[in-house]
Design an enzyme around this catalytic site. Structure first.
Site, PDB file in Angstrom:
ATOM      1  N   TYR A 196       1.734  10.714  10.494  1.00 53.08           N
ATOM      2  CA  TYR A 196       1.948  10.200   9.137  1.00 53.08           C
ATOM      3  C   TYR A 196       3.405   9.806   8.936  1.00 53.08           C
ATOM      4  CZ  TYR A 196       1.406   9.934   4.053  1.00 53.08           C
ATOM      5  OH  TYR A 196       1.365   9.505   2.752  1.00 53.08           O
TER       6      TYR A 196
ATOM      7  N   ASP B  82     -11.707  -3.524   5.200  1.00 54.46           N
ATOM      8  CA  ASP B  82     -11.278  -2.501   6.149  1.00 54.46           C
ATOM      9  C   ASP B  82     -10.004  -3.005   6.813  1.00 54.46           C
ATOM     10  OD1 ASP B  82     -10.845  -0.679   8.146  1.00 54.46           O
ATOM     11  OD2 ASP B  82     -12.848  -0.810   9.018  1.00 54.46           O
TER      12      ASP B  82
ATOM     13  N   ASN C  27      -2.200   0.246  -0.173  1.00 53.32           N
ATOM     14  CA  ASN C  27      -2.329   1.680  -0.439  1.00 53.32           C
ATOM     15  C   ASN C  27      -3.094   2.423   0.643  1.00 53.32           C
ATOM     16  OD1 ASN C  27      -2.564   4.162  -2.291  1.00 53.32           O
ATOM     17  ND2 ASN C  27      -4.711   3.604  -1.946  1.00 53.32           N
TER      18      ASN C  27
ATOM     19  N   LYS D 238       4.746   5.928   8.206  1.00 54.42           N
ATOM     20  CA  LYS D 238       5.384   5.567   6.947  1.00 54.42           C
ATOM     21  C   LYS D 238       6.821   5.086   7.155  1.00 54.42           C
ATOM     22  CE  LYS D 238       1.970   6.295   4.116  1.00 54.42           C
ATOM     23  NZ  LYS D 238       1.341   5.162   3.401  1.00 54.42           N
TER      24      LYS D 238
ATOM     25  N   THR E  63      -4.429  14.810  -4.742  1.00 54.55           N
ATOM     26  CA  THR E  63      -5.533  13.954  -4.314  1.00 54.55           C
ATOM     27  C   THR E  63      -6.229  14.619  -3.139  1.00 54.55           C
ATOM     28  OG1 THR E  63      -4.144  12.736  -2.740  1.00 54.55           O
ATOM     29  CG2 THR E  63      -4.265  11.877  -4.988  1.00 54.55           C
TER      30      THR E  63
END
Length: 233
Positions: free
Chosen positions: A157, A61, A88, A161, A192
């Site tokens: 997000y 984790d 990832n 990133k 996905t």
């Protein structure tokens, strides 16, 4: 005798991470498939074993303090080194949010996994990477984090990133002298659970990550790529 390449992928029980494990195992790597829970890692490993691609499941984790160090001890006992780290694991594709009205708790949670998780994993596993003859670090990023093309929306997000890209540049510069190649890869819009329907096949998105994980010694470092081509920062 050519030594096995030991590769570890975080957040690998599904989606892009699972496909990266599949492609690396098919290429002959010894793959450590990690997930936040041991059960999820083991279930994903069984799926790949059913395809004739045995991998090593492990709980990791990345959002939890001390987890990478625990994983490092386990890896040291099994393999003595790590050749490839693929960061990832990612969360919070918050398309419903705007920066001008963001829930900062969501942003903080995203940073904990998408930035700090990758960072603490590098710090915890770096001694094992330094024991490798061909160490590689691949940070799975996104075009959503490109400042050049940055737009509004999806703030947690995007910010996480963009920060991961900055970390990629710093690590690449600092570790270049040790022969550790560090690159960021955008897999593109992939079909996905996170990306949703309409994206391209997951195998195509994963291929660029595998390319960065298997670069030769004179390959690039400190770059941001999609499909092996540079992406603007």
């Amino acid at each position: 005798m050519i030594m096995d390449v030991v590769s570890l992928v975080t957040g690998a029980n599904r989606g892009i991470g699972l496909e990266v494990c599949r492609q690396l195992a098919a290429a002959g790597h010894t793959v450590v498939l990690t997930a936040r829970s041991a059960d999820k890692a083991e279930a994903a490993a069984r799926d790949l074993a059913g395809e004739g691609l045995p991998v090593h499941p492990m709980r990791l984790d990345v959002s939890a303090q001390g987890e990478p160090e625990r994983a490092a001890k386990e890896l040291a006992g099994r393999f003595g080194r790590l050749d490839v780290l693929v960061n990832n694991a990612a969360i919070a594709y918050d398309t419903s949010q705007r920066a001008s009205a963001a829930d900062l708790g969501v942003v903080r949670t995203a940073l904990e996994t998408n930035l700090y998780g990758a960072w603490r994993t590098v710090l915890g596993l770096l001694p094992l990477l330094r024991a490798s003859a061909r160490p590689r670090i691949v940070n799975v990023s996104s075009g959503a984090g490109s400042l050049t093309t940055m737009g509004g929306g999806t703030p947690a997000y995007r910010v996480s990133k963009a920060a991961l890209n900055a970390l990629t540049r710093m690590l690449a510069d600092e570790l270049r002298v040790e022969g550790i190649l560090v690159n960021a890869v955008c897999p593109g819009w992939v079909a996905t659970d996170m990306g949703g329907r309409g994206g391209r096949p997951v195998a195509e998105g994963a291929a660029g990550i595998v390319w960065a994980a298997t670069l030769p010694g004179d390959g690039p470092t400190g770059g941001f790529f999609r499909d092996r081509k540079p992406v603007p920062w």
